[in-house]
Each structure stands twice: as C-alpha cells, then as structure tokens.
Design a protein around this motif. Structure first.
Motif, mmCIF file in Angstrom:
data_model
loop_
_atom_site.group_PDB
_atom_site.id
_atom_site.type_symbol
_atom_site.label_atom_id
_atom_site.label_comp_id
_atom_site.label_asym_id
_atom_site.label_seq_id
_atom_site.Cartn_x
_atom_site.Cartn_y
_atom_site.Cartn_z
ATOM 1 N N TYR A 144 -59.129 -37.052 21.059
ATOM 2 C CA TYR A 144 -59.937 -37.258 20.249
ATOM 3 C C TYR A 144 -60.990 -35.934 20.788
ATOM 4 C CZ TYR A 144 -64.761 -37.722 18.556
ATOM 5 O OH TYR A 144 -65.838 -37.187 17.521
ATOM 6 N N GLN A 204 -58.040 -33.434 19.107
ATOM 7 C CA GLN A 204 -58.244 -33.318 16.945
ATOM 8 C C GLN A 204 -58.888 -32.889 15.948
ATOM 9 O OE1 GLN A 204 -57.355 -37.714 16.035
ATOM 10 N NE2 GLN A 204 -55.946 -37.159 17.952
ATOM 11 N N TRP A 232 -57.361 -42.579 23.306
ATOM 12 C CA TRP A 232 -57.984 -42.472 22.064
ATOM 13 C C TRP A 232 -57.266 -43.053 20.819
ATOM 14 C CZ3 TRP A 232 -61.889 -42.123 18.857
ATOM 15 C CH2 TRP A 232 -62.252 -41.966 17.518
ATOM 16 N N GLU A 233 -55.690 -42.990 21.473
ATOM 17 C CA GLU A 233 -54.933 -43.095 20.474
ATOM 18 C C GLU A 233 -53.921 -43.944 21.022
ATOM 19 O OE1 GLU A 233 -54.813 -41.630 16.155
ATOM 20 O OE2 GLU A 233 -54.311 -39.958 17.269
ATOM 21 N N ALA A 255 -51.177 -38.951 11.601
ATOM 22 C CA ALA A 255 -51.118 -38.971 13.252
ATOM 23 C C ALA A 255 -49.670 -38.694 13.331
ATOM 24 C CB ALA A 255 -51.501 -40.527 12.861
#
Lengths: 294, 197
Positions: free
Chosen positions: A67, A70, A11-12, A159
C-alpha cells in the motif's frame, strides 16, 4: 496506526505470489531435511540467504508495505530495489538449485516427460533471455522503461499494469542475478567467465547512476501520479522524489560492487583449490561458454 | 539467433505499443479507458438514502474525493467542474452528475454535505460512507487519503487525491482530470464524451 499483525496482512492479495513463495520455501526446507539425511550439509548462510530473499520479496508485495509503495515514490523505489536487486541477489547467491532439486518428490521427477512439449520453447526462451547482451539490456532497460513518467503514471493507475511491472522486475531480477552468480553448470545457463560477469556488473552501473541522479536532482515533479492519487502521508513531492532518486542511484549501483567483490572471492577460492589439487581442470566454471554464449 | 532475437524484441515492442493505446481518442485531459475499473460503490447520498453506482447509469458521472473543511483545493476543483459544465449545451449540462465523496465523514454530516454541494449546482451530489465503504472505493481507484493531527481547537487537515474521475453513461472509466487540466480542456472532453456515448 497499524499493529504489526495488521501490517502483515496483504493489501492486494495475490494467490500466485503466495503460492509461489510457499512452494519455494516448502521445497527448499524439504530439500534441506532430505539432504541432511543423506549427508549434504548446507551450513547456515546459504539457507539464510535463500529464505531472507524469498521473505523480503514476499514482504514488499504481500503486506501493507505494498500500500505504501503505491502511494509514495521512494517506498516504491525500495520495493523495486528488493524485487529486482536484493531479493533475487540473495536467492541466486544461495545457489539453491541442488537443495530445491532434492526437495522435489520422486514422482515429480518421473512425470517430467509430461512437460517435455513445454520444455523446448521454455528452454529456448530462457537461453535468449540469458544471452549476456540481452540480459544486460533487459536489466537496465526495464528500470528505465517503468520509470518513464507516462508509463509510470499508467502503471500506478492500473492494477493489472502494476502487477505486470512488479512481476517483470522480480522475474528479470532472478534471471539476471542467476546469470551473474551461478557457479554450478546446469547445462542451460551460459557459464560466463568471471571477467565477463564483472564487465556486465560494471556496464549496468553508469546508466542506473545517471537515471537515479537525474531523478534525485530534478527540480520538477517527474512522477505526478503520487500527487494525483494522494501520498500515504504528507511529504513534499520533491523530497519524496529526491529520496527515491537516491535509492535508484546509490544502493542499486552498490549492488554491482558487492557482487563483483563476491565474484572475486569465488575466483580466488577456485584458483586456490585448483592449485592444491593437481587434477586438470578447465577455466573456472566455464566449460559451456563456447556453446552457450553468443 | 540475432534475427530471431530481433523478431522477438519487435513483437514485444508492438505489444507494448498496442497496450498503450487505450480507447484511441486523443483526449485533452488524461484518458484512462482500460486502466481503471467501472464505477462501483455503495454509499449514502446527502439526502440520507443509500445509493449505488448503478443509480447513476445513464449519466456522465464525475467523481471527486474531498471534504467540506478543505481550505483551497476542493472548492477550486468543484468551481472548475461547475465552469466546465456551464459551457456544455443546456441538455448535456443537466445530464452530468458530480459525485463529491467526503473523505472526512466524521465532520461532514449529511446536512453539511448537502448545503456544501448544493452551492455548486443541481448536478452536484454529496456522498458519505463508513470507513470500510470509503476504503473499498478509494482502493478501487488506487487513491488514498489521510487525516492529520488535530490542532488545539480540534481542526485537522486531510490529505486526499486531487483527481476527478469521469465515467461514461454505462459507468466505464474514461477520463482523469488533474489539477493541471484547465476548464477548456475539461469542457471539450466532456462535450466529446457526451456526443460519443
């Protein structure tokens, strides 16, 4: 909604996590292969625990699971359970130091002198962090710190802070479980007696249970950041919080019990081998305790 | 050893304190300076022309995610924004822009979006994007949305973030307005931001 392949995409993406995991697995497998040639057999369970630990930690940070973490409190709690408890626990239990060492190329061992200026401060930092009282306070303190509602809110918005939170949990988890489960004297990690290790495991249990119970039983939405930013799917905030509280409460405390049972197992096994071999041996895995622990 | 430990712990504590400060202003809504990135997006305006974040530089910009079929929370929030803007001095009020980004572009055509936002005032602009553009934007602000299953008549609910993000004239993220923040708090903070920048 997601196909498996899509789900496994980060996702990141974090290059640091990806490289570190690839490096750890690469080094370990090289070490296994080299060790097999020179007659060191690791069996099945140790490599299994190591690889499972690394894979779990990678999975909760570098797939779409991140994701969900989060945007859903209880999934975030499971993520931290893996990063701070389960993953590092499995890695430390597999006692991978010898295999990883065999995996390192000879040239790396020779060029160690380059790292010497870094080595001294790193070693003192490590010694301080592994001092039993500090390690215990840090382990429980970090859980409380990141679950302080205002701090949690900001960590979920930024982030950078989110990454800091997850890194701090993973690194502290590795340090803590290494201290608890380490059996081979490496000249660095304090070799605590099994009694002290079990005492630490007992000490970390009540605060985690109290915190988890407080979250699970709270009647108000303590972590409103998930409502503000949107949940991954429609769940009532309190149900999400109750499950999250239970995850913080029960499996986290259970880890202490499991670890204590494993330590008892180690103790009995060492006791038996000591009795069958008449050679004089020190207390179980404890030759450095007088010099390294404060 | 112990004094060394204490020194280390104190410096860690100080670092954390420093990091917690942000822009040092005691906002009544939630200050997010330094927590969230500056405004950036490429979307389509309700007039039909493509639009980018930099087109709103020079304005205090509020961004909210919702959809026109939204039964309660979107109209309530937009009405709150309208009320807060109405309390600002005339010139300041005209200077504000409210971006209403639809998370339901399938049902929210440009015309529908235009009619909807125009009802709240001239400062309100509807924005629409493809799924990819929308995901990029929501991911940037760490929020999410989800579409429920359609009922017999094809209607469905959309879950979305309840936050309003406020950006200053240079596009830096400054405030987050939550449901619990009232009109007074928002009006006071907008005026402060207006005077500061």
């Amino acid at each position: 909604m997601f196909s498996t392949l899509q789900f496994l995409q980060p996702w990141e993406p974090s290059l640091a996590i990806q490289l570190l995991c690839a490096f750890a697995v690469g080094l370990y497998i090289t070490g296994l292969v080299k060790g097999r040639r020179s007659g060191h057999r690791e069996g099945f369970w140790k490599p299994f625990a190591f690889l499972l630990g690394v894979t779990l930690m990678y999975f909760v940070t570098q797939t779409q699971y991140d994701y969900l973490s989060q945007h859903m409190f209880f999934i975030h709690r499971i993520q931290h359970l893996v990063l701070h408890h389960l993953g590092p626990f499995l890695i430390a239990l597999s006692a991978p130091a010898a295999v990883l060492g065999r995996g390192a190329p000879d040239s790396a061992r020779r060029s160690r002198s380059f790292l010497r200026p870094l080595w001294v401060p790193a070693r003192s930092a490590y010694r301080i962090l592994q001092q039993p009282v500090i390690a215990t306070v840090l382990f429980v303190g970090l859980i409380f710190f990141w679950l302080t509602p205002s701090i949690h809110f900001d960590a979920m918005l930024s982030a950078q802070r989110y990454a800091l939170m997850n890194w701090s949990m993973a690194v502290d988890g590795l340090l803590f479980w290494w201290l608890i489960l380490n059996r081979a004297p490496d000249g660095l990690t304090p070799q605590l007696s099994y009694g002290r290790r079990i005492l630490i495991l007992a000490v970390i249990m009540p605060p985690q249970s109290v915190l988890g119970a407080y979250i699970a039983l709270s009647k108000q939405d303590l972590f409103d950041v998930y409502a503000v930013c949107g949940r991954a799917w429609p769940v009532s905030p309190l149900v999400d919080q109750q499950i999250g509280g239970l995850v913080t409460w029960i499996p986290s405390s259970m880890m202490s019990v499991v670890a204590a049972l494993i330590l008892l197992g180690f103790m009995f096994r060492e006791h038996r081998t000591r009795r069958s071999t008449p050679s004089p041996a020190g207390p179980p895995g404890n030759p450095l305790s007088s010099t390294t622990s404060v | 050893m112990t004094s060394k430990c204490r020194r280390i712990l104190i410096s860690i504590g100080l670092c954390l304190l420093l990091a917690a400060c942000g822009d040092g202003i005691d906002w009544q809504t939630k200050g997010i300076a330094g927590l969230m990135p500056p405004l950036r997006f490429t979307l389509t305006e309700d007039s039909g022309s493509p639009v980018q974040a930099k087109d709103f530089h020079g304005h205090i910009t509020l961004m909210y995610f919702g959809y026109t079929h939204c039964p309660d929370i979107c109209p309530t929030t937009l009405a709150k924004l309208k009320a807060a803007i109405a309390r600002l001095p005339e010139s300041a009020a005209q200077d504000v822009r409210v971006l209403f980004v639809t998370v339901d572009p399938k049902r929210d055509g440009l015309e529908r979006l235009r009619t909807y936002t125009a009802a709240f005032g001239p400062q309100f602009v509807g924005l629409r994007g493809s799924d990819v553009e929308l995901t990029q934007l929501t991911k940037r602000y760490r929020i999410t949305y989800g579409r429920g299953k359609p009922d017999a008549s094809g209607n469905y609910e959309v879950s979305h973030s309840s936050a309003v993000f406020v950006f200053d004239r240079s596009g830096e993220a400054r405030l987050m307005v939550r449901d619990s923040d009232g009109v007074d708090a928002l009006a006071a903070d907008l005026e402060r931001l207006e005077n500061k920048t």
